[in-house]
Write a protein that holds these residues in place. Structure first.
Motif, short mmCIF file in Angstrom:
data_model
loop_
_atom_site.label_atom_id
_atom_site.label_comp_id
_atom_site.label_asym_id
_atom_site.label_seq_id
_atom_site.Cartn_x
_atom_site.Cartn_y
_atom_site.Cartn_z
N PRO A 65 56.64 45.00 118.11
CA PRO A 65 56.48 43.95 119.14
C PRO A 65 56.53 44.53 120.56
O PRO A 65 55.70 44.17 121.40
CB PRO A 65 57.67 43.02 118.89
CG PRO A 65 58.10 43.28 117.50
CD PRO A 65 57.75 44.69 117.19
N GLU A 85 57.71 49.31 112.40
CA GLU A 85 57.60 47.85 112.39
C GLU A 85 58.64 47.23 113.32
O GLU A 85 58.39 46.23 113.98
CB GLU A 85 57.78 47.37 110.94
CG GLU A 85 57.07 46.07 110.63
CD GLU A 85 57.95 44.87 110.90
OE1 GLU A 85 57.41 43.80 111.17
OE2 GLU A 85 59.19 45.03 110.85
N ASN A 86 59.79 47.88 113.38
CA ASN A 86 60.90 47.43 114.20
C ASN A 86 60.53 47.42 115.69
O ASN A 86 60.96 46.57 116.45
CB ASN A 86 62.09 48.36 113.93
CG ASN A 86 63.33 47.91 114.65
OD1 ASN A 86 63.47 46.73 114.96
ND2 ASN A 86 64.22 48.84 114.90
N MET A 106 57.80 32.92 109.18
CA MET A 106 56.76 32.65 110.19
C MET A 106 57.39 32.44 111.57
O MET A 106 56.99 33.02 112.56
CB MET A 106 55.98 31.38 109.77
CG MET A 106 54.76 31.10 110.63
SD MET A 106 53.54 32.43 110.55
CE MET A 106 52.50 32.03 111.93
N LYS A 107 58.46 31.58 111.57
CA LYS A 107 59.14 31.30 112.83
C LYS A 107 59.76 32.57 113.39
O LYS A 107 59.70 32.84 114.60
CB LYS A 107 60.24 30.25 112.56
CG LYS A 107 60.38 29.26 113.70
CD LYS A 107 61.37 28.16 113.33
CE LYS A 107 61.94 27.53 114.57
NZ LYS A 107 63.02 26.59 114.24
N MET A 108 60.35 33.36 112.47
CA MET A 108 60.93 34.65 112.85
C MET A 108 59.88 35.53 113.52
O MET A 108 60.12 36.16 114.55
CB MET A 108 61.44 35.37 111.59
CG MET A 108 62.90 35.14 111.28
SD MET A 108 63.94 36.09 112.39
CE MET A 108 63.70 37.73 111.69
N LEU A 109 58.72 35.55 112.88
CA LEU A 109 57.63 36.40 113.34
C LEU A 109 57.22 36.01 114.76
O LEU A 109 57.06 36.86 115.63
CB LEU A 109 56.44 36.25 112.38
CG LEU A 109 55.58 37.51 112.18
CD1 LEU A 109 56.41 38.61 111.58
CD2 LEU A 109 54.38 37.20 111.30
N ILE A 110 57.07 34.71 114.98
CA ILE A 110 56.68 34.22 116.30
C ILE A 110 57.76 34.58 117.33
O ILE A 110 57.46 35.00 118.43
CB ILE A 110 56.43 32.69 116.27
CG1 ILE A 110 55.15 32.41 115.47
CG2 ILE A 110 56.29 32.13 117.69
CD1 ILE A 110 54.86 30.96 115.25
N LYS A 111 59.01 34.44 116.89
CA LYS A 111 60.12 34.76 117.80
C LYS A 111 60.11 36.24 118.20
O LYS A 111 60.28 36.59 119.36
CB LYS A 111 61.44 34.41 117.12
CG LYS A 111 62.53 34.10 118.14
CD LYS A 111 63.83 33.71 117.48
CE LYS A 111 64.96 33.95 118.48
NZ LYS A 111 66.24 34.14 117.84
N ARG A 112 59.87 37.08 117.21
CA ARG A 112 59.86 38.53 117.49
C ARG A 112 58.70 38.93 118.41
O ARG A 112 58.81 39.84 119.21
CB ARG A 112 59.75 39.32 116.18
CG ARG A 112 61.06 39.44 115.44
CD ARG A 112 60.95 40.47 114.35
NE ARG A 112 60.69 41.80 114.88
CZ ARG A 112 60.01 42.74 114.23
NH1 ARG A 112 59.50 42.50 113.05
NH2 ARG A 112 59.83 43.91 114.78
N TYR A 113 57.58 38.25 118.22
CA TYR A 113 56.39 38.62 118.98
C TYR A 113 56.13 37.71 120.17
O TYR A 113 55.03 37.66 120.67
CB TYR A 113 55.17 38.65 118.05
CG TYR A 113 55.16 39.84 117.12
CD1 TYR A 113 54.51 41.02 117.49
CD2 TYR A 113 55.80 39.79 115.89
CE1 TYR A 113 54.51 42.11 116.64
CE2 TYR A 113 55.80 40.89 115.04
CZ TYR A 113 55.16 42.05 115.42
OH TYR A 113 55.16 43.14 114.61
N LYS A 114 57.16 36.96 120.59
CA LYS A 114 56.90 35.95 121.63
C LYS A 114 56.40 36.57 122.94
O LYS A 114 55.46 36.07 123.54
CB LYS A 114 58.12 35.06 121.85
CG LYS A 114 59.35 35.77 122.35
CD LYS A 114 60.47 34.77 122.64
CE LYS A 114 61.66 35.50 123.20
NZ LYS A 114 62.86 35.46 122.44
#
Lengths: 159, 176
Positions: free
Chosen positions: A41, A37-38, B1-9
């Protein structure tokens, strides 16, 4: 086939681990998921980049870039294409042998294959995450130079 | 959610780029989506055993054992194990990095990790067989013979060029 072997080995160890210690096995699986998971992305980004890149740099375009060009210029071109693209081996080798048939030299092909495997411009952000900037850049630069040594060896042997 | 978007930007930006390509050049965009999809499926099919082994390694293999096998003083044994681990694996190179991270965390010598990466990228057994059938045995064996010392040399020189602090940083971030 090797993938199946990997599954058998992993599953075997997992069962063994479970018999010996349930909680440790659970911790291992948690760790496996966390590591995955880490890095997800970066993995997903790499996959999309490869997709776009290979759609633009189709086998025909690559053939055009390194097809009949020879000499050092051809090798340089092949090394650049090899460094920026990330093609799985089962696509790369048939492509390489087709390039040979269409007139590319062994040395150009050798440098293309070597850089393709050892130099990864697309994956360098991921490599930096684990090895740091300096080590990642050094490793890739050495691999790039080394690819030419491999090509010279191939040129000598397969003249 | 914001974290998720940041990680996957970056991923999201790339998806948008792909959509734009699809809108402008439908055939290129379609090919790209097809390639991404088939690579994703391939990645997901090779990844589970690698990460399960990684997890088991992390939990079961003690640091002392790993240091003995692949650490500073492991010598030729460490090199051989690094080559074996890299060559026996399946999957694209980027999958090797998380594995390298765990090996580092357990105290493997950095040059051995670079050998492991080198082996994973070039001397994978299934790939060698495939190379021989596509390019001929002479091509494959020549490359193989020169790659072995090459991988070791690259690993040693790279490690030599890192100073104490740079190496410490690598090991510290692997432990996290």
């Amino acid at each position: 086939m090797f993938t199946i072997l990997m599954y058998i080995v992993a599953f075997g160890f997992l069962v063994l681990s479970f018999i010996k210690d349930k909680s440790k096995t659970l911790a291992a699986l948690k760790k496996a998921w966390k590591s995955f998971e880490n890095i997800l992305p970066q993995f997903l980004s790499i996959l999309v980049i490869i997709g776009i890149m290979l759609a633009v740099l189709s086998p025909e375009v690559i053939s055009g870039l390194i097809g009949e060009k020879s000499g050092w210029l051809g090798m340089l071109m092949a090394s650049v294409v090899g460094s920026v693209t990330l093609i799985p081996g089962f696509v790369a080798f048939p492509l390489a042998s087709a390039l040979l048939e269409s007139g590319a030299g062994f040395m150009q092909i050798a440098v293309f294959i070597s850089t393709l495997m050892m130099v990864g411009i697309v994956t360098i952000p991921l490599e930096i995450k684990y090895f740091g900037k300096k080590a990642a850049i050094l490793r890739n630069s050495f691999a790039f130079v080394f690819s030419f040594i491999v090509a010279i060896a191939i040129g000598v042997v397969l003249r | 959610m914001k974290m998720l978007i940041k990680r996957y930007k970056y991923f999201l930006v790339l998806v948008v780029i792909n959509i734009v390509i699809y809108a402008l050049y439908p055939s290129v965009g379609q090919t790209s989506i097809n390639i991404t999809w088939s690579n994703t499926v391939e990645m997901l099919s090779v990844i589970p055993p690698i990460f399960i082994l990684l997890g088991l390694l992390d939990v079961w293999v003690q640091r002392e054992t790993m240091i003995k096998l692949m650490g500073e003083k492991s010598g030729i044994l460490g090199i051989l194990i690094a080559f074996f681990l890299g060559s026996a694996a399946a999957g694209p190179l980027y999958v090797a990095f998380p594995m390298a991270g765990v090996l580092l965390k357990k105290g493997s010598k950095f040059s051995n990790i670079l050998i492991f990466i080198g082996a994973w990228s070039t001397t994978k057994i299934p790939m060698l067989l495939f190379e021989a059938s596509a390019m001929g045995w002479k091509f494959m064996i020549t490359r193989f013979v020169i790659n072995i010392p090459g991988i070791i040399l690259i690993a040693y020189i790279t490690e030599k060029l890192l100073n104490h602090n740079e190496k410490k940083y690598i090991y510290d971030s692997a432990g996290r």
